[in-house]
Design a protein around this motif. Structure first.
Motif, PDB file in Angstrom:
ATOM      1  N   GLN A  82      15.412  18.934   0.720  1.00  4.67           N
ATOM      2  CA  GLN A  82      14.349  17.943   0.845  1.00  4.67           C
ATOM      3  C   GLN A  82      13.434  18.049  -0.370  1.00  4.67           C
ATOM      4  OE1 GLN A  82      14.419  16.024   3.798  1.00  4.67           O
ATOM      5  NE2 GLN A  82      16.318  17.123   4.123  1.00  4.67           N
ATOM      6  N   ASN A  83      13.819  17.403  -1.472  1.00  5.47           N
ATOM      7  CA  ASN A  83      13.089  17.589  -2.720  1.00  5.47           C
ATOM      8  C   ASN A  83      12.119  16.462  -3.050  1.00  5.47           C
ATOM      9  OD1 ASN A  83      15.052  15.714  -3.273  1.00  5.47           O
ATOM     10  ND2 ASN A  83      15.534  16.512  -5.281  1.00  5.47           N
ATOM     11  N   LYS A  84      11.918  15.522  -2.166  1.00  6.44           N
ATOM     12  CA  LYS A  84      10.948  14.446  -2.356  1.00  6.44           C
ATOM     13  C   LYS A  84       9.918  14.529  -1.243  1.00  6.44           C
ATOM     14  CE  LYS A  84      13.478  12.464  -5.569  1.00  6.44           C
ATOM     15  NZ  LYS A  84      13.132  12.412  -6.942  1.00  6.44           N
ATOM     16  N   LYS A  85       8.638  14.486  -1.619  1.00  5.71           N
ATOM     17  CA  LYS A  85       7.566  14.590  -0.643  1.00  5.71           C
ATOM     18  C   LYS A  85       6.688  13.343  -0.741  1.00  5.71           C
ATOM     19  CE  LYS A  85       3.819  17.685   0.756  1.00  5.71           C
ATOM     20  NZ  LYS A  85       3.121  18.937   0.449  1.00  5.71           N
ATOM     21  N   PHE A  86       6.318  12.779   0.426  1.00  2.48           N
ATOM     22  CA  PHE A  86       5.513  11.569   0.467  1.00  2.48           C
ATOM     23  C   PHE A  86       4.341  11.733   1.428  1.00  2.48           C
ATOM     24  CE2 PHE A  86       9.788  10.360  -0.657  1.00  2.48           C
ATOM     25  CZ  PHE A  86       9.599   9.503  -1.721  1.00  2.48           C
ATOM     26  N   ILE A  87       3.238  11.100   1.085  1.00  2.00           N
ATOM     27  CA  ILE A  87       2.059  11.032   1.943  1.00  2.00           C
ATOM     28  C   ILE A  87       2.028   9.619   2.524  1.00  2.00           C
ATOM     29  CG2 ILE A  87      -0.470  11.194   2.044  1.00  2.00           C
ATOM     30  CD1 ILE A  87       0.894  13.826   1.261  1.00  2.00           C
ATOM     31  N   THR A  88       1.794   9.491   3.821  1.00  2.00           N
ATOM     32  CA  THR A  88       1.677   8.176   4.444  1.00  2.00           C
ATOM     33  C   THR A  88       0.237   7.940   4.869  1.00  2.00           C
ATOM     34  OG1 THR A  88       2.164   8.973   6.673  1.00  2.00           O
ATOM     35  CG2 THR A  88       4.042   8.292   5.328  1.00  2.00           C
ATOM     36  N   VAL A  89      -0.206   6.698   4.737  1.00  2.00           N
ATOM     37  CA  VAL A  89      -1.511   6.275   5.224  1.00  2.00           C
ATOM     38  C   VAL A  89      -1.256   5.044   6.079  1.00  2.00           C
ATOM     39  CG1 VAL A  89      -3.809   5.456   4.596  1.00  2.00           C
ATOM     40  CG2 VAL A  89      -2.670   7.155   3.166  1.00  2.00           C
ATOM     41  N   SER A  90      -1.551   5.146   7.389  1.00  2.00           N
ATOM     42  CA  SER A  90      -1.258   4.074   8.331  1.00  2.00           C
ATOM     43  C   SER A  90      -2.531   3.543   8.969  1.00  2.00           C
ATOM     44  CB  SER A  90      -0.339   4.571   9.451  1.00  2.00           C
ATOM     45  OG  SER A  90       0.873   5.046   8.919  1.00  2.00           O
ATOM     46  N   CYS A  91      -2.659   2.237   8.983  1.00  2.63           N
ATOM     47  CA  CYS A  91      -3.795   1.572   9.622  1.00  2.63           C
ATOM     48  C   CYS A  91      -3.724   1.792  11.129  1.00  2.63           C
ATOM     49  CB  CYS A  91      -3.750   0.076   9.298  1.00  2.63           C
ATOM     50  SG  CYS A  91      -5.022  -0.883  10.166  1.00  2.63           S
ATOM     51  N   ARG A  92      -4.837   2.163  11.723  1.00  2.30           N
ATOM     52  CA  ARG A  92      -4.870   2.392  13.172  1.00  2.30           C
ATOM     53  C   ARG A  92      -4.810   1.086  13.962  1.00  2.30           C
ATOM     54  NH1 ARG A  92      -9.305   7.167  14.170  1.00  2.30           N
ATOM     55  NH2 ARG A  92      -8.052   8.840  13.234  1.00  2.30           N
ATOM     56  N   ASP A  93      -5.198  -0.009  13.349  1.00  2.00           N
ATOM     57  CA  ASP A  93      -5.240  -1.283  14.057  1.00  2.00           C
ATOM     58  C   ASP A  93      -3.884  -1.996  14.041  1.00  2.00           C
ATOM     59  OD1 ASP A  93      -6.529  -3.306  15.545  1.00  2.00           O
ATOM     60  OD2 ASP A  93      -6.849  -4.483  13.721  1.00  2.00           O
ATOM     61  N   CYS A  94      -3.354  -2.273  12.851  1.00  2.00           N
ATOM     62  CA  CYS A  94      -2.124  -3.069  12.764  1.00  2.00           C
ATOM     63  C   CYS A  94      -0.874  -2.250  12.446  1.00  2.00           C
ATOM     64  CB  CYS A  94      -2.279  -4.178  11.722  1.00  2.00           C
ATOM     65  SG  CYS A  94      -2.293  -3.619  10.002  1.00  2.00           S
ATOM     66  N   GLY A  95      -1.037  -0.978  12.046  1.00  2.00           N
ATOM     67  CA  GLY A  95       0.109  -0.122  11.774  1.00  2.00           C
ATOM     68  C   GLY A  95       0.667  -0.224  10.366  1.00  2.00           C
ATOM     69  N   TYR A  96       0.093  -1.079   9.523  1.00  2.00           N
ATOM     70  CA  TYR A  96       0.553  -1.195   8.135  1.00  2.00           C
ATOM     71  C   TYR A  96       0.507   0.181   7.483  1.00  2.00           C
ATOM     72  CZ  TYR A  96       0.590  -2.528   3.212  1.00  2.00           C
ATOM     73  OH  TYR A  96       0.882  -2.640   1.890  1.00  2.00           O
ATOM     74  N   THR A  97       1.605   0.584   6.833  1.00  2.00           N
ATOM     75  CA  THR A  97       1.708   1.923   6.262  1.00  2.00           C
ATOM     76  C   THR A  97       2.014   1.856   4.776  1.00  2.00           C
ATOM     77  OG1 THR A  97       2.493   2.802   8.372  1.00  2.00           O
ATOM     78  CG2 THR A  97       2.919   4.136   6.417  1.00  2.00           C
ATOM     79  N   GLU A  98       1.293   2.655   4.009  1.00  2.00           N
ATOM     80  CA  GLU A  98       1.525   2.794   2.582  1.00  2.00           C
ATOM     81  C   GLU A  98       2.078   4.191   2.318  1.00  2.00           C
ATOM     82  OE1 GLU A  98      -2.302   2.070   0.845  1.00  2.00           O
ATOM     83  OE2 GLU A  98      -2.138  -0.095   1.115  1.00  2.00           O
ATOM     84  N   LEU A  99       3.007   4.300   1.365  1.00  2.00           N
ATOM     85  CA  LEU A  99       3.597   5.583   0.974  1.00  2.00           C
ATOM     86  C   LEU A  99       3.119   5.957  -0.415  1.00  2.00           C
ATOM     87  CD1 LEU A  99       7.329   5.096   2.010  1.00  2.00           C
ATOM     88  CD2 LEU A  99       5.578   6.372   3.221  1.00  2.00           C
ATOM     89  N   TYR A 100       2.811   7.229  -0.590  1.00  2.00           N
ATOM     90  CA  TYR A 100       2.416   7.755  -1.887  1.00  2.00           C
ATOM     91  C   TYR A 100       3.249   8.991  -2.182  1.00  2.00           C
ATOM     92  CZ  TYR A 100      -1.539   4.673  -1.245  1.00  2.00           C
ATOM     93  OH  TYR A 100      -2.314   3.570  -1.034  1.00  2.00           O
ATOM     94  N   ARG A 101       3.820   9.043  -3.384  1.00  2.00           N
ATOM     95  CA  ARG A 101       4.636  10.191  -3.772  1.00  2.00           C
ATOM     96  C   ARG A 101       3.724  11.374  -4.056  1.00  2.00           C
ATOM     97  NH1 ARG A 101       8.784   9.192  -8.445  1.00  2.00           N
ATOM     98  NH2 ARG A 101       7.355   7.471  -8.471  1.00  2.00           N
ATOM     99  N   ALA A 102       4.097  12.537  -3.527  1.00  2.89           N
ATOM    100  CA  ALA A 102       3.340  13.768  -3.742  1.00  2.89           C
ATOM    101  C   ALA A 102       4.203  14.755  -4.528  1.00  2.89           C
ATOM    102  CB  ALA A 102       2.930  14.375  -2.396  1.00  2.89           C
ATOM    103  N   GLN A 103       3.582  15.733  -5.111  1.00  4.33           N
ATOM    104  CA  GLN A 103       4.289  16.750  -5.875  1.00  4.33           C
ATOM    105  C   GLN A 103       4.902  17.782  -4.926  1.00  4.33           C
ATOM    106  OE1 GLN A 103       4.716  16.766  -9.169  1.00  4.33           O
ATOM    107  NE2 GLN A 103       3.578  14.864  -9.333  1.00  4.33           N
ATOM    108  N   THR A 104       6.105  18.245  -5.263  1.00  3.38           N
ATOM    109  CA  THR A 104       6.719  19.349  -4.525  1.00  3.38           C
ATOM    110  C   THR A 104       6.842  20.535  -5.466  1.00  3.38           C
ATOM    111  OG1 THR A 104       8.948  18.639  -5.100  1.00  3.38           O
ATOM    112  CG2 THR A 104       8.067  17.853  -3.009  1.00  3.38           C
ATOM    113  N   SER A 105       6.722  21.716  -4.918  1.00  2.00           N
ATOM    114  CA  SER A 105       6.831  22.911  -5.747  1.00  2.00           C
ATOM    115  C   SER A 105       8.282  23.364  -5.809  1.00  2.00           C
ATOM    116  CB  SER A 105       5.952  24.034  -5.193  1.00  2.00           C
ATOM    117  OG  SER A 105       6.466  24.488  -3.971  1.00  2.00           O
ATOM    118  N   SER A 106       8.669  23.987  -6.892  1.00  2.00           N
ATOM    119  CA  SER A 106      10.028  24.501  -7.036  1.00  2.00           C
ATOM    120  C   SER A 106      10.306  25.579  -5.997  1.00  2.00           C
ATOM    121  CB  SER A 106      10.218  25.080  -8.436  1.00  2.00           C
ATOM    122  OG  SER A 106      10.088  24.066  -9.397  1.00  2.00           O
ATOM    123  N   GLY A 107       9.320  26.378  -5.688  1.00  2.00           N
ATOM    124  CA  GLY A 107       9.478  27.440  -4.700  1.00  2.00           C
ATOM    125  C   GLY A 107       9.828  26.888  -3.332  1.00  2.00           C
TER     126      GLY A 107
END
Length: 69
Positions: A35-60
């Motif tokens: 699992q070498n890709k990490k994402f942050i999700t931000v979801s609206c509490r009202d309509c459920g619209y979700t945005e994805l943001y790529r996050a950094q993963t460590s080699s370790g």
């Protein structure tokens, strides 16, 4: 660091939930289920619209995921 306020792009709601998930990317990662890709999700509490943001993963963490796999 300045914190910005969230406003949903679809409905204008200002309340949200945030979470994260990891996924595989590339042939090597898929083959060994790393699992070498990490994402942050931000979801609206009202309509459920979700945005994805790529996050950094460590080699370790990638190595640990490969070993535990």
């Amino acid at each position: 660091m300045q914190q910005q306020q969230y406003v949903c792009a679809k409905c204008g709601c200002r309340e949200y939930d945030s979470d994260q998930f990891q996924a595989t990317g590339g042939e090597f990662a898929k083959l060994f289920n790393v699992q070498n890709k990490k994402f942050i999700t931000v979801s609206c509490r009202d309509c459920g619209y979700t945005e994805l943001y790529r996050a950094q993963t460590s080699s370790g963490m990638n190595v640990l995921d490969f070993l535990v796999g």
